[in-house]
Design a protein around this motif. Structure first.
Motif, short mmCIF file in Angstrom:
data_model
loop_
_atom_site.label_atom_id
_atom_site.label_comp_id
_atom_site.label_asym_id
_atom_site.label_seq_id
_atom_site.Cartn_x
_atom_site.Cartn_y
_atom_site.Cartn_z
N ALA A 189 0.82 -1.21 0.00
CA ALA A 189 0.00 0.00 0.00
C ALA A 189 0.86 1.26 0.00
O ALA A 189 0.38 2.34 -0.38
N ARG A 190 2.12 1.13 0.39
CA ARG A 190 3.04 2.27 0.41
C ARG A 190 3.88 2.34 -0.86
O ARG A 190 4.86 3.07 -0.92
N GLY A 191 3.51 1.55 -1.86
CA GLY A 191 4.13 1.68 -3.17
C GLY A 191 5.25 0.71 -3.50
O GLY A 191 5.89 0.83 -4.54
N ILE A 192 5.50 -0.26 -2.62
CA ILE A 192 6.53 -1.28 -2.90
C ILE A 192 5.80 -2.57 -3.25
O ILE A 192 5.23 -3.23 -2.40
N MET A 193 5.83 -2.93 -4.51
CA MET A 193 5.00 -4.04 -4.96
C MET A 193 5.68 -5.39 -4.73
O MET A 193 6.86 -5.58 -5.03
N MET A 194 4.91 -6.31 -4.17
CA MET A 194 5.32 -7.71 -3.97
C MET A 194 4.12 -8.58 -4.32
O MET A 194 2.98 -8.18 -4.12
N ASP A 195 4.41 -9.80 -4.81
CA ASP A 195 3.30 -10.66 -5.23
C ASP A 195 3.29 -12.02 -4.54
O ASP A 195 2.44 -12.85 -4.85
#
Length: 231
Positions: A189-195
């Motif tokens: 949600a703070r802009g660091i994408m993980m999947d």
């Protein structure tokens, strides 16, 4: 070797059932076969049964198996403790690393990843229960490390990994898995994408799937008892 094929089929069925019970899609979880202290022949037998993702805990043991099985289409994952003097072979030979727990290791992996290879898939190992003997970054420091990894051009941040305390019953691990899922959501949600979430092993993977795991690390439930010693 037939027993391992049968055991792999049973694990696949249990994973599928756990996904269905959690109302999740059938392809949402990667089964990772952990070959720690197993022979190259055993890994080849499991590969022949259709498994393609394998994990190792020890660098020297892993490199010997990689050389022996070089002609097989295997994706190799490193899931052991990372020593600073072993980052080069990890960066050069593996496709995934699940146990990054400090900035120094991330920077070294990035510097030593060959430009000819795709970015190295990386998980941050999170230490949730305050266990001083277990590696991992504290939850309060995960975002800082995630931002550093996200900025490394030769690394690809995939997600978070955790190992609950070994003395707990599987059903008690749900809280650790839930907290890791929530931590990942906050950081995304703070802009660091993980999947991805790497959580769940032979004794608790169904609980992990119920709490959002996308990668389960299965060793003895596929291979049986460990057969050899490793340095």
């Amino acid at each position: 070797m037939t027993q391992m094929s049968d055991d792999l089929a049973k694990i696949r069925a249990r994973v599928a059932n756990a996904l269905a019970e959690a109302s999740r899609d059938a392809d949402e979880v990667l089964i990772l076969a952990v070959g720690k202290q197993q022979s190259a022949d055993a890994i080849e037998a499991v590969w022949a049964a259709g498994q393609r993702h394998f994990a190792e805990n020890y660098v020297r043991e892993a490199l010997a198996k990689m050389d022996r099985l070089i002609d097989l289409d295997i994706e190799w994952h490193f899931v052991g403790r990372i020593q600073s003097n072993k980052t080069r072979p990890i960066a050069e030979r593996f496709d995934w690393v699940h146990t990054v727990d400090r900035a120094k290791i991330a920077v070294r992996l990035n510097q030593q990843r060959p430009p000819s290879r795709p970015p190295l898939n990386v998980f941050i190992q999170v230490r949730q229960a305050g266990e001083t003997r277990k590696t991992g970054v504290n939850p309060s420091s995960v975002e800082e490390l995630a931002r550093l990894i996200d900025a490394q051009p030769r690394l690809r941040l995939r997600g978070l990994m955790t190992i609950p305390p070994a003395d707990q019953l599987p059903e008690h691990n749900a809280e650790h898995f839930r907290r890791l899922r929530e931590l990942k959501a906050r950081i995304c949600a703070r802009g660091i994408m993980m999947d991805s979430l790497s959580m769940g092993m032979s004794g608790d993977f169904e609980t992990a799937i119920a709490n959002g795991s996308t990668c389960v690390r299965i060793g003895t439930a596929i291979f049986g008892a460990r057969r050899t010693e490793a340095d």
